[in-house]
Design an enzyme around this catalytic site. Structure first.
Site, PDB file in Angstrom:
ATOM      1  N   CYS A   8       0.830  -1.208   0.000  1.00 45.04           N
ATOM      2  CA  CYS A   8       0.000   0.000   0.000  1.00 45.04           C
ATOM      3  C   CYS A   8       0.865   1.260   0.000  1.00 45.04           C
ATOM      4  CB  CYS A   8      -0.909  -0.010   1.235  1.00 45.04           C
ATOM      5  SG  CYS A   8      -2.272   1.171   1.133  1.00 45.04           S
ATOM      6  N   ASP A 127      -4.829  -3.513  12.125  1.00 39.70           N
ATOM      7  CA  ASP A 127      -3.683  -2.612  12.120  1.00 39.70           C
ATOM      8  C   ASP A 127      -3.401  -2.173  13.558  1.00 39.70           C
ATOM      9  OD1 ASP A 127      -1.637  -1.015  11.203  1.00 39.70           O
ATOM     10  OD2 ASP A 127      -2.903   0.331  10.034  1.00 39.70           O
TER      11      ASP A 127
END
Length: 207
Positions: A8, A127
């Protein structure tokens, strides 16, 4: 079984093309202006243009307006949306795209609550919780908080890098991972060497 990989935070087409050539399954484009890895529509278009077939493009938003998301979806060919803010499931369902919901993990309760709150997500992404930050921090959470036999589709993220990914996979049993800062030479600038080492380490856990 294959472990799926997403890298990402691309800002340059050549980095995204390299990731695809190295074997990444998906690339992430950050449309959150508060991120060091934010891309404009024009940058995103250039990045997508160089990708080969069958590499998925994931658009990341943080508490964005419906109108802005819809506008970007008309201008950039996006395969999947990643919601990385405080969006409820009802909002995530509005856009006729599969979606990922990121959860910043503080404790085991956050994990269970997310799985229940987003039952139609393509996957829930776990996360690290860093106050005031929405991903890309380079910090990990305690992987041992993930319950054994965690059901549904989920993605491990947060502080992953070539040095710790093997250990992370062995502890969690993750079948999909998401990396950003751990394969960079600077925010938004990906390192070919780090991406190659990361992806090779993932493959070695499957072999």
């Amino acid at each position: 079984m294959t472990i799926r990989t997403k890298i990402c935070g691309f800002t340059h087409p050549e980095d995204a093309r390299t990731a695809a050539e190295l074997g990444a399954d998906a690339v992430g484009l950050v449309f959150f202006e508060g991120s060091k890895r934010h891309v404009s529509v024009e940058q995103a278009q250039q990045i997508v243009r160089v990708l080969p077939p069958f590499v998925s493009v994931v658009a990341l938003f943080v508490n964005e307006t419906e109108a802005r998301i819809r506008q970007i979806l008309t201008e950039v060919p996006i395969d999947m949306i990643q919601f990385h803010g405080d969006e409820p499931a009802e909002f995530c369902r509005l856009f006729d795209r599969p979606y990922l919901k990121a959860v910043r993990v503080r404790n085991a309760d956050d994990i269970a609550a997310a799985a229940a709150a987003y039952p139609d997500a393509r996957a829930v992404l776990f996360d690290a919780h860093i106050e005031g930050e929405y991903g890309g921090t380079g910090h990990s959470f305690d992987w041992k908080m993930l319950p054994a036999g965690l059901g549904g589709h989920w993605i491990l993220s947060g502080g992953l890098n070539p040095e710790n990914i093997s250990r992370a996979l062995r502890i969690t049993g993750a079948r999909a991972v998401d990396v950003s800062s751990g394969v960079e030479s600077a925010p938004g600038i990906k390192s070919r060497e780090k991406m190659a080492a990361f992806l090779e380490a993932v493959r070695s856990e499957v072999a």
